[in-house]
Design an enzyme around this catalytic site. Structure first.
Site, PDB file in Angstrom:
ATOM      1  N   ASP A 139      46.908 -21.097 -16.688  1.00 19.20           N
ATOM      2  CA  ASP A 139      46.929 -21.522 -15.289  1.00 19.20           C
ATOM      3  C   ASP A 139      45.797 -22.489 -14.954  1.00 19.20           C
ATOM      4  O   ASP A 139      46.037 -23.561 -14.383  1.00 19.20           O
ATOM      5  CB  ASP A 139      46.859 -20.278 -14.394  1.00 19.20           C
ATOM      6  N   VAL A 167      49.720 -21.660 -10.287  1.00 21.16           N
ATOM      7  CA  VAL A 167      50.649 -22.374 -11.168  1.00 21.16           C
ATOM      8  C   VAL A 167      51.522 -21.383 -11.926  1.00 21.16           C
ATOM      9  O   VAL A 167      52.735 -21.580 -12.062  1.00 21.16           O
ATOM     10  CB  VAL A 167      49.880 -23.301 -12.126  1.00 21.16           C
ATOM     11  N   ASP A 168      50.914 -20.316 -12.428  1.00 17.21           N
ATOM     12  CA  ASP A 168      51.708 -19.270 -13.080  1.00 17.21           C
ATOM     13  C   ASP A 168      52.803 -18.754 -12.149  1.00 17.21           C
ATOM     14  O   ASP A 168      53.966 -18.620 -12.540  1.00 17.21           O
ATOM     15  CB  ASP A 168      50.807 -18.091 -13.475  1.00 17.21           C
ATOM     16  N   MET A 169      52.420 -18.443 -10.933  1.00 18.96           N
ATOM     17  CA  MET A 169      53.367 -17.825 -10.012  1.00 18.96           C
ATOM     18  C   MET A 169      54.476 -18.792  -9.612  1.00 18.96           C
ATOM     19  O   MET A 169      55.661 -18.426  -9.608  1.00 18.96           O
ATOM     20  CB  MET A 169      52.646 -17.289  -8.777  1.00 18.96           C
ATOM     21  N   GLY A 172      56.908 -19.166 -12.423  1.00 17.36           N
ATOM     22  CA  GLY A 172      57.813 -18.029 -12.511  1.00 17.36           C
ATOM     23  C   GLY A 172      58.902 -18.085 -11.455  1.00 17.36           C
ATOM     24  O   GLY A 172      60.078 -17.803 -11.727  1.00 17.36           O
TER      25      GLY A 172
END
Length: 379
Positions: A139, A167-169, A172
């Site tokens: 991230d 960014v990860d979220m 996803g």
């Protein structure tokens, strides 16, 4: 609510840490059956603190309503077991670096030949076709290379990473949207497909407005802290006991804001009367506004601003957030009982009805026997 929207959809989850699990957890929240295949050492997220009852809290918050099956994908016999699961699946989500799945014998073409309707979602740092596809990415690094870190932080300060893994979220969530679209297409046309979702592309997508402005004027934006670069007052302002965020830049609200503050003369001051001039004189304006705001607490100001239809809100810490009437009314936290960690209070997905969690995050290998008929890897 969408708690049962994906009932009957089977998902095989070959992801770890945050971006991939955020995708598969979103699908689980909508009722899909998610079988998480983990290596014998487990998802890397299981090693992240803090720990409750020996279990990683970050892992538990990202993996509710999933089943954990342990398979060593370096063992051809166990790869065959994974393939048998995927043969019966609607969706496969994986987050290896590009090329790894092919080397394991789990590439898209191989699996599509066996299961033509399979929706195969690959989540990676830079994408399957990128010149940087072989590079690792997390991230914070993607926040850096995508430009997000360059615009976050105070003027003249060092670049600043958002503390939450944004960014990860968002990767996803975009992956889960892609899967939903592919499921709709399959229902209409009977075909599966390979989805390529990258953290880099997701971070770019997150910055559409800023990047569009740059592509128009080719001016690299400066860091502006809490302040919007296009208008003022549209930023955090200091009161006697804390901070509020105010967006009072439209003409009528600007006039009303000045009246409520007791400084109506600012609204017609030549330095601040028009939006563009006000933006040019932002520093001077904020000094004057905060002099007025510092005469009262944020809890005294906010009702007055709300009454005048000023767009604003308190800058809350997590204690204030979770104790607020809005948080409580929306039931955005829920309690579950984990066999190792005990009673846990965790954020609730807005996709699900309160109390509709089917199971807490699994212990490593908890469901191996049930799913494969093989010995469990962990008790």
């Amino acid at each position: 609510m969408l708690s049962n929207a994906l009932k009957g959809i089977k998902v095989v989850d070959l992801t770890q840490v945050v971006a991939g699990p955020a995708c598969t957890q979103t699908l689980a929240d909508m009722g899909a059956e998610v079988i998480k295949i983990e290596a014998p050492g487990g998802d890397l997220c299981r090693a992240l603190p803090p720990f409750v009852g020996g279990e990683s809290l970050p892992f538990m918050v990202m993996n509710r309503d999933k089943q954990s099956v342990v398979l060593d994908l370096k063992d051809p016999a166990q790869v065959a077991q994974a393939i048998a699961l995927i043969d019966q699946a609607d969706v496969l989500v994986e987050s290896f670096r590009p090329g790894v799945m092919e080397r394991l014998g789990l590439g898209y073409e191989t699996l599509r030949a066996r299961n033509p309707g399979l929706i195969y979602c690959s989540i990676s740092a830079y994408g399957q076709q990128s010149p940087d596809k072989g590079l690792p990415g997390v991230d914070g690094v993607i926040q850096a290379v995508s430009g997000l870190m360059s615009v976050n932080g105070l003027p003249d300060s060092e670049p600043c990473k958002l503390q939450v893994p944004v960014v990860d979220m968002v990767t996803g969530y975009l992956a889960s949207i892609s899967v939903l679209g592919a499921l709709a297409l399959r229902q209409r046309e009977g075909v599966g497909q390979h989805l390529d979702v990258s953290m880099y592309g997701s971070a770019i997508n997150l910055q559409q407005m800023g990047l569009a402005t740059y592509l128009h004027d080719r001016e690299v934006p400066a860091r502006t802290g809490s302040a919007a670069p296009y208008s003022t007052p549209n930023e955090a302002l200091r009161c006697a006991d804390g901070w509020i965020m105010v967006a009072a830049y439209h003409p009528a609200r600007w006039q009303a804001f000045c009246r409520v503050l007791g400084v109506p003369e600012l609204a017609d001051d030549p330095r601040f009367a028009e939006a563009g001039i006000r933006l040019h004189n932002r520093a001077e304006l904020i000094t004057l506004l905060e002099q007025a705001l510092m005469t009262r607490s944020k809890h005294e100001w906010l009702p007055l601003f709300y009454q005048a239809d000023i767009i604003c809100g308190a800058i809350n810490d997590y204690r204030e957030v979770t104790e607020s009437a809005a948080f409580q009314a929306a039931a955005l936290a829920e309690t579950c009982l984990h066999p190792s960690a005990g009673e846990l209070t965790l954020p609730r997905s807005p996709f699900r009805h309160p109390g509709s969690m089917r199971r807490p995050a699994p212990r490593l290998g908890e469901n191996t026997r049930d799913v494969l008929g093989a010995p469990q890897a962990a008790d």
